[in-house]
Design a protein around this motif. Sequence first.
Motif, PDB file in Angstrom:
ATOM      1  N   MET A 200      12.410  -5.596   1.516  1.00  0.00           N
ATOM      2  CA  MET A 200      12.395  -4.389   0.679  1.00  0.00           C
ATOM      3  C   MET A 200      12.906  -3.187   1.462  1.00  0.00           C
ATOM      4  O   MET A 200      13.635  -2.359   0.930  1.00  0.00           O
ATOM      5  CB  MET A 200      10.992  -4.105   0.151  1.00  0.00           C
ATOM      6  N   VAL A 201      12.537  -3.086   2.726  1.00  0.00           N
ATOM      7  CA  VAL A 201      12.951  -1.945   3.540  1.00  0.00           C
ATOM      8  C   VAL A 201      14.413  -2.067   3.948  1.00  0.00           C
ATOM      9  O   VAL A 201      15.178  -1.101   3.854  1.00  0.00           O
ATOM     10  CB  VAL A 201      12.051  -1.814   4.799  1.00  0.00           C
ATOM     11  N   LEU A 202      14.818  -3.260   4.383  1.00  0.00           N
ATOM     12  CA  LEU A 202      16.151  -3.432   4.970  1.00  0.00           C
ATOM     13  C   LEU A 202      17.221  -3.841   3.968  1.00  0.00           C
ATOM     14  O   LEU A 202      18.403  -3.594   4.189  1.00  0.00           O
ATOM     15  CB  LEU A 202      16.082  -4.457   6.102  1.00  0.00           C
ATOM     16  N   GLY A 203      16.825  -4.522   2.882  1.00  0.00           N
ATOM     17  CA  GLY A 203      17.767  -4.888   1.836  1.00  0.00           C
ATOM     18  C   GLY A 203      18.748  -5.989   2.186  1.00  0.00           C
ATOM     19  O   GLY A 203      19.715  -6.210   1.464  1.00  0.00           O
ATOM     20  N   GLU A 204      18.530  -6.675   3.288  1.00  0.00           N
ATOM     21  CA  GLU A 204      19.458  -7.721   3.712  1.00  0.00           C
ATOM     22  C   GLU A 204      18.641  -8.870   4.313  1.00  0.00           C
ATOM     23  O   GLU A 204      17.822  -8.658   5.205  1.00  0.00           O
ATOM     24  CB  GLU A 204      20.398  -7.143   4.763  1.00  0.00           C
ATOM     25  N   GLU A 205      18.883 -10.089   3.825  1.00  0.00           N
ATOM     26  CA  GLU A 205      18.073 -11.237   4.237  1.00  0.00           C
ATOM     27  C   GLU A 205      18.106 -11.490   5.737  1.00  0.00           C
ATOM     28  O   GLU A 205      17.060 -11.715   6.352  1.00  0.00           O
ATOM     29  CB  GLU A 205      18.509 -12.495   3.482  1.00  0.00           C
ATOM     30  N   SER A 206      19.274 -11.475   6.337  1.00  0.00           N
ATOM     31  CA  SER A 206      19.364 -11.774   7.771  1.00  0.00           C
ATOM     32  C   SER A 206      18.623 -10.734   8.610  1.00  0.00           C
ATOM     33  O   SER A 206      17.955 -11.072   9.585  1.00  0.00           O
ATOM     34  CB  SER A 206      20.824 -11.887   8.229  1.00  0.00           C
ATOM     35  N   LYS A 207      18.719  -9.478   8.213  1.00  0.00           N
ATOM     36  CA  LYS A 207      17.995  -8.417   8.928  1.00  0.00           C
ATOM     37  C   LYS A 207      16.496  -8.562   8.725  1.00  0.00           C
ATOM     38  O   LYS A 207      15.714  -8.345   9.649  1.00  0.00           O
ATOM     39  CB  LYS A 207      18.462  -7.040   8.464  1.00  0.00           C
ATOM     40  N   ALA A 208      16.080  -8.939   7.514  1.00  0.00           N
ATOM     41  CA  ALA A 208      14.653  -9.121   7.235  1.00  0.00           C
ATOM     42  C   ALA A 208      14.084 -10.287   8.032  1.00  0.00           C
ATOM     43  O   ALA A 208      12.966 -10.219   8.540  1.00  0.00           O
ATOM     44  CB  ALA A 208      14.431  -9.335   5.739  1.00  0.00           C
ATOM     45  N   GLN A 209      14.865 -11.364   8.170  1.00  0.00           N
ATOM     46  CA  GLN A 209      14.417 -12.510   8.966  1.00  0.00           C
ATOM     47  C   GLN A 209      14.243 -12.122  10.426  1.00  0.00           C
ATOM     48  O   GLN A 209      13.244 -12.465  11.065  1.00  0.00           O
ATOM     49  CB  GLN A 209      15.408 -13.672   8.837  1.00  0.00           C
TER      50      GLN A 209
ATOM     51  N   PRO B 231      -3.675  -5.220   6.585  1.00  0.00           N
ATOM     52  CA  PRO B 231      -2.935  -3.955   6.550  1.00  0.00           C
ATOM     53  C   PRO B 231      -2.434  -3.529   7.939  1.00  0.00           C
ATOM     54  O   PRO B 231      -1.341  -2.971   8.053  1.00  0.00           O
ATOM     55  CB  PRO B 231      -3.945  -2.949   5.991  1.00  0.00           C
ATOM     56  N   TRP B 232      -3.212  -3.805   8.980  1.00  0.00           N
ATOM     57  CA  TRP B 232      -2.782  -3.500  10.351  1.00  0.00           C
ATOM     58  C   TRP B 232      -1.484  -4.238  10.659  1.00  0.00           C
ATOM     59  O   TRP B 232      -0.521  -3.650  11.143  1.00  0.00           O
ATOM     60  CB  TRP B 232      -3.894  -3.890  11.328  1.00  0.00           C
ATOM     61  N   LEU B 233      -1.464  -5.516  10.363  1.00  0.00           N
ATOM     62  CA  LEU B 233      -0.283  -6.342  10.632  1.00  0.00           C
ATOM     63  C   LEU B 233       0.906  -5.889   9.784  1.00  0.00           C
ATOM     64  O   LEU B 233       2.030  -5.774  10.284  1.00  0.00           O
ATOM     65  CB  LEU B 233      -0.616  -7.808  10.362  1.00  0.00           C
ATOM     66  N   LEU B 234       0.667  -5.600   8.514  1.00  0.00           N
ATOM     67  CA  LEU B 234       1.756  -5.165   7.639  1.00  0.00           C
ATOM     68  C   LEU B 234       2.279  -3.785   8.029  1.00  0.00           C
ATOM     69  O   LEU B 234       3.463  -3.493   7.836  1.00  0.00           O
ATOM     70  CB  LEU B 234       1.316  -5.201   6.177  1.00  0.00           C
ATOM     71  N   SER B 235       1.428  -2.945   8.611  1.00  0.00           N
ATOM     72  CA  SER B 235       1.918  -1.643   9.082  1.00  0.00           C
ATOM     73  C   SER B 235       2.850  -1.829  10.272  1.00  0.00           C
ATOM     74  O   SER B 235       3.838  -1.104  10.416  1.00  0.00           O
ATOM     75  CB  SER B 235       0.764  -0.697   9.418  1.00  0.00           C
ATOM     76  N   ILE B 236       2.564  -2.815  11.124  1.00  0.00           N
ATOM     77  CA  ILE B 236       3.479  -3.140  12.219  1.00  0.00           C
ATOM     78  C   ILE B 236       4.815  -3.602  11.636  1.00  0.00           C
ATOM     79  O   ILE B 236       5.885  -3.180  12.089  1.00  0.00           O
ATOM     80  CB  ILE B 236       2.873  -4.219  13.140  1.00  0.00           C
ATOM     81  N   ALA B 237       4.757  -4.460  10.634  1.00  0.00           N
ATOM     82  CA  ALA B 237       5.980  -4.962   9.998  1.00  0.00           C
ATOM     83  C   ALA B 237       6.787  -3.819   9.391  1.00  0.00           C
ATOM     84  O   ALA B 237       8.021  -3.780   9.531  1.00  0.00           O
ATOM     85  CB  ALA B 237       5.620  -5.988   8.929  1.00  0.00           C
ATOM     86  N   HIS B 238       6.122  -2.903   8.723  1.00  0.00           N
ATOM     87  CA  HIS B 238       6.813  -1.785   8.091  1.00  0.00           C
ATOM     88  C   HIS B 238       7.470  -0.893   9.132  1.00  0.00           C
ATOM     89  O   HIS B 238       8.639  -0.507   8.991  1.00  0.00           O
ATOM     90  CB  HIS B 238       5.828  -0.996   7.213  1.00  0.00           C
ATOM     91  N   ARG B 239       6.729  -0.558  10.184  1.00  0.00           N
ATOM     92  CA  ARG B 239       7.301   0.266  11.247  1.00  0.00           C
ATOM     93  C   ARG B 239       8.497  -0.422  11.912  1.00  0.00           C
ATOM     94  O   ARG B 239       9.509   0.216  12.204  1.00  0.00           O
ATOM     95  CB  ARG B 239       6.244   0.599  12.305  1.00  0.00           C
ATOM     96  N   GLN B 240       8.379  -1.724  12.126  1.00  0.00           N
ATOM     97  CA  GLN B 240       9.461  -2.475  12.747  1.00  0.00           C
ATOM     98  C   GLN B 240      10.712  -2.449  11.866  1.00  0.00           C
ATOM     99  O   GLN B 240      11.812  -2.183  12.335  1.00  0.00           O
ATOM    100  CB  GLN B 240       9.036  -3.925  13.030  1.00  0.00           C
ATOM    101  N   ALA B 241      10.537  -2.708  10.591  1.00  0.00           N
ATOM    102  CA  ALA B 241      11.684  -2.717   9.677  1.00  0.00           C
ATOM    103  C   ALA B 241      12.328  -1.331   9.597  1.00  0.00           C
ATOM    104  O   ALA B 241      13.562  -1.201   9.649  1.00  0.00           O
ATOM    105  CB  ALA B 241      11.254  -3.193   8.292  1.00  0.00           C
ATOM    106  N   ARG B 242      11.512  -0.305   9.507  1.00  0.00           N
ATOM    107  CA  ARG B 242      12.054   1.070   9.436  1.00  0.00           C
ATOM    108  C   ARG B 242      12.808   1.436  10.706  1.00  0.00           C
ATOM    109  O   ARG B 242      13.807   2.138  10.653  1.00  0.00           O
ATOM    110  CB  ARG B 242      10.966   2.075   9.140  1.00  0.00           C
ATOM    111  N   SER B 243      12.339   0.929  11.838  1.00  0.00           N
ATOM    112  CA  SER B 243      13.026   1.244  13.105  1.00  0.00           C
ATOM    113  C   SER B 243      14.410   0.602  13.166  1.00  0.00           C
ATOM    114  O   SER B 243      15.257   1.032  13.938  1.00  0.00           O
ATOM    115  CB  SER B 243      12.180   0.765  14.294  1.00  0.00           C
ATOM    116  N   GLU B 244      14.629  -0.410  12.345  1.00  0.00           N
ATOM    117  CA  GLU B 244      15.922  -1.099  12.333  1.00  0.00           C
ATOM    118  C   GLU B 244      16.906  -0.521  11.323  1.00  0.00           C
ATOM    119  O   GLU B 244      18.043  -0.984  11.229  1.00  0.00           O
ATOM    120  CB  GLU B 244      15.688  -2.587  12.060  1.00  0.00           C
ATOM    121  N   LEU B 245      16.483   0.467  10.568  1.00  0.00           N
ATOM    122  CA  LEU B 245      17.367   1.065   9.566  1.00  0.00           C
ATOM    123  C   LEU B 245      18.504   1.851  10.209  1.00  0.00           C
ATOM    124  O   LEU B 245      19.613   1.885   9.681  1.00  0.00           O
ATOM    125  CB  LEU B 245      16.591   1.986   8.617  1.00  0.00           C
ATOM    126  N   GLY B 246      18.223   2.521  11.303  1.00  0.00           N
ATOM    127  CA  GLY B 246      19.209   3.427  11.881  1.00  0.00           C
ATOM    128  C   GLY B 246      19.995   2.859  12.929  1.00  0.00           C
ATOM    129  O   GLY B 246      20.864   2.368  13.307  1.00  0.00           O
TER     130      GLY B 246
END
Length: 99
Positions: free
Chosen positions: A48-57, A84-99
């Motif tokens: 959902m954050v990255l919009g691309e399967e390979s990046k999400a994997q 929620p702790w684990l999913l917050s790590i996932a969200h932060r990680q995905a967001r860090s890969e946007l830029g």
Amino acid sequence: MTTTGALSPRPLNGTVVELLQRCGSGDSSALMRLYDIVSPLVYRLSLMVLGEESKAQASTGRTFAIVWESAPRYDLATDGTALPWLLSIAHRQARSELG
């Protein structure tokens, strides 16, 4: 009506807490079990954050590396509920890969 085989959030979170505690003690089989249980959620969030399967994997894999490194410091009393702790790590990680 109930769904056969579905885990309710409460037992799932208890399982995640137990597995995180085992990961914190260096139990790599607990990390594999945690991955089996939670990676579909982490992957969907990353997608959902990255919009691309390979990046999400890739982000999912990096998330679990961070979880493994962070597990010894996980504390239910201060970090809150495990899933929620684990999913917050996932969200932060995905967001860090946007830029």
